[in-house]
Scaffold this active site. Structure first.
Site, short mmCIF file in Angstrom:
data_model
loop_
_atom_site.label_atom_id
_atom_site.label_comp_id
_atom_site.label_asym_id
_atom_site.label_seq_id
_atom_site.Cartn_x
_atom_site.Cartn_y
_atom_site.Cartn_z
N GLY A 18 1.03 -1.23 -0.48
CA GLY A 18 0.27 0.21 0.33
C GLY A 18 0.45 1.01 -0.13
N ASN A 19 1.82 1.38 0.62
CA ASN A 19 3.05 2.44 0.57
C ASN A 19 2.88 2.79 -0.22
OD1 ASN A 19 5.04 0.27 0.78
ND2 ASN A 19 6.03 1.42 2.00
N LYS A 138 -13.18 -8.55 7.75
CA LYS A 138 -12.20 -7.16 6.69
C LYS A 138 -12.94 -6.33 6.82
CE LYS A 138 -8.31 -6.16 4.42
NZ LYS A 138 -7.52 -6.40 4.82
N LYS A 224 -3.87 -9.09 -1.57
CA LYS A 224 -3.44 -8.96 -2.75
C LYS A 224 -1.41 -9.85 -2.98
CE LYS A 224 0.51 -5.74 -1.45
NZ LYS A 224 0.04 -6.53 -0.76
N LYS A 286 2.06 -11.98 4.37
CA LYS A 286 3.16 -12.15 3.77
C LYS A 286 3.87 -13.89 3.87
CE LYS A 286 3.47 -7.25 3.92
NZ LYS A 286 2.82 -6.98 2.14
P1 ADP Z 1 1.00 -4.19 2.67
O1 ADP Z 1 0.54 -2.82 2.11
O2 ADP Z 1 2.20 -3.96 1.92
O3 ADP Z 1 0.71 -5.15 2.14
P2 ADP Z 1 0.43 -4.62 5.48
O4 ADP Z 1 0.35 -3.33 6.23
O5 ADP Z 1 -1.02 -5.46 5.12
O6 ADP Z 1 1.49 -3.83 4.09
O7 ADP Z 1 2.09 -5.78 5.72
C1 ADP Z 1 3.33 -5.06 5.96
C2 ADP Z 1 2.79 -4.61 7.71
O8 ADP Z 1 3.32 -5.63 8.64
C3 ADP Z 1 4.61 -3.89 8.53
O9 ADP Z 1 4.72 -2.86 8.25
C4 ADP Z 1 4.35 -4.48 9.74
O10 ADP Z 1 3.63 -3.15 10.51
C5 ADP Z 1 3.08 -5.57 10.21
N1 ADP Z 1 4.01 -6.61 10.54
C6 ADP Z 1 3.42 -7.18 11.44
N2 ADP Z 1 4.19 -8.31 11.87
C7 ADP Z 1 5.26 -7.92 11.45
C8 ADP Z 1 6.61 -8.74 12.07
N3 ADP Z 1 6.65 -10.26 12.47
N4 ADP Z 1 7.90 -7.94 11.15
C9 ADP Z 1 7.81 -7.03 10.38
N5 ADP Z 1 6.47 -6.26 10.15
C10 ADP Z 1 5.68 -6.87 11.21
MG MG Z 2 -1.22 -5.87 3.14
#
Ligand code: ADP
Ligand code: MG
Length: 324
Positions: A18-19, A138, A224, A286
């Site tokens: 998203g960033n 969600k 995604k 992820k």
């Molecule tokens: P994206 O839009 O890239 O999918 P998300 O917010 O869904 O972003 O996922 C990334 C986020 O997951 C990071 O910014 C962080 O805040 C969070 N996160 C949760 N657990 C962890 C972890 N164990 N290590 C790193 N980040 C984590």
């Molecule tokens: Mg995400």
């Protein structure tokens, strides 16, 4: 400079978080979304200059689909026809695909890179029996009062839930994608030398009917990263990169003991996941997607910072996940 198509370079699927399209809070100009995209697309053009030829780009749509949904809620008295969520996802794929396709052309012209890219409207088949349909978890869109929530549940059949004392929000299911409908199109475009953009927002969720045809879109959203891992496996991508806001997947995230995972096998990641190191809805999907990808024949999955694409591919940073 003409891009070299060195056979030594792996094929890539790069999933932008998203960033990647984030604009400053204060920004009211549509143009700013193009500027934001420029930074990420420059990195991709840099890879092409470095000899990478087969690249698929996927992206999230959280903020965009949220705004599309909100605009429609705010104008529902003027335009009473309810646009369903699958169509909102399609709208978001169209607008983000356009921005990325437009910026890609402009950046390639600027850097002297001879490549074209196409955005593909992408549908993902989901199973009506997926447990997510029994447990929509969600949250999307705005907050409603208890009375509005009760009425919307009655009139539209929505599921609404109280969210940490801030009011009620619509909850939608997030089922697992089973198949990317347009996978052969992705493959064909890649084989013809195009960069392909797709699976935006995880794809538009659809059901297949008994005869094998597509029946209709579904009011749900797909993660995604899950859709990206599935697509990458289906079209035989070598390396799947998830670019996000953090430098690594961490153990003991946000605690004094926090430590980056630099390299791990799928099995090691699975163990960390079972120990609860990755949060639901953000890092956990992820990690699950990385595991699924390397177990479906992928060579390497990477979770890295948006600004580190090339060093992450060179193995210098990011969490590198390899087959068992
Ligand atoms: P994206 O839009 O890239 O999918 P998300 O917010 O869904 O972003 O996922 C990334 C986020 O997951 C990071 O910014 C962080 O805040 C969070 N996160 C949760 N657990 C962890 C972890 N164990 N290590 C790193 N980040 C984590
Ligand atoms: Mg995400």
């Amino acid at each position: 400079m003409q891009p070299k198509n060195s056979p030594a370079k792996p094929s890539l699927l790069i999933a932008f978080g998203g960033n990647a399209l984030e604009t400053p809070e204060s920004s009211n100009r549509q143009r700013d979304e193009f500027f934001a995209a420029r930074r990420s697309i420059r990195e991709v053009a840099g890879l092409i200059k470095n000899g990478y030829g087969k690249i698929v780009l996927t992206h999230g749509n959280g903020p965009q689909v949220g705004r599309i949904f909100l605009q429609q809620e705010l104008t529902k008295n003027e335009f009473p026809r309810q646009v369903t969520l699958d169509v909102c996802v399609a709208d978001s794929q169209g607008r983000i695909g356009y921005i990325l396709q437009n910026v890609f052309d402009s950046v390639c012209a600027e850097l002297g890179v001879n490549k074209k890219c196409y955005a593909v409207i992408t549908q993902a088949v989901v199973d009506p029996g997926d447990p997510a349909f029994q447990n929509p978890d969600k949250p999307i869109g705005v907050f409603y009062s208890a009375e509005d929530a009760e009425r919307l549940a009655r009139e539209r059949g929505w599921v609404l839930r109280e969210d940490a004392g801030r009011g009620y929000r619509r909850m939608v299911p997030s089922p697992k994608p089973l198949e990317i409908v347009e996978k052969n199109l992705f493959q064909n475009l890649l084989d013809q030398g195009f960069i392909v953009i797709g699976a935006g927002g995880g794809g538009i969720p659809v059901f297949r009917d008994a005869s094998g045809g597509l029946s209709h879109g579904v009011e749900a959203v797909i993660d995604k990263d899950r859709a990206s891992a599935l697509l990458a496996g289906e079209i035989g991508i070598d390396c799947f990169v998830m670019l996000t806001a953090v430098d690594y997947a961490y153990l003991d995230y946000n605690s004094p003991r926090q430590s980056p995972i630099k390299s791990a096998t799928a099995e090691e990641m699975e163990t960390y996941m079972e120990l609860g190191h990755f949060l639901e809805g953000s890092m956990k999907p992820k990690v699950e997607s990385a595991i699924q990808f390397v177990r479906s024949g992928g060579k390497r999955a990477i979770i890295a910072n948006l600004n580190d694409l090339l060093p992450a591919l060179e193995g210098k940073t990011g969490t590198q996940i390899v087959p068992d």
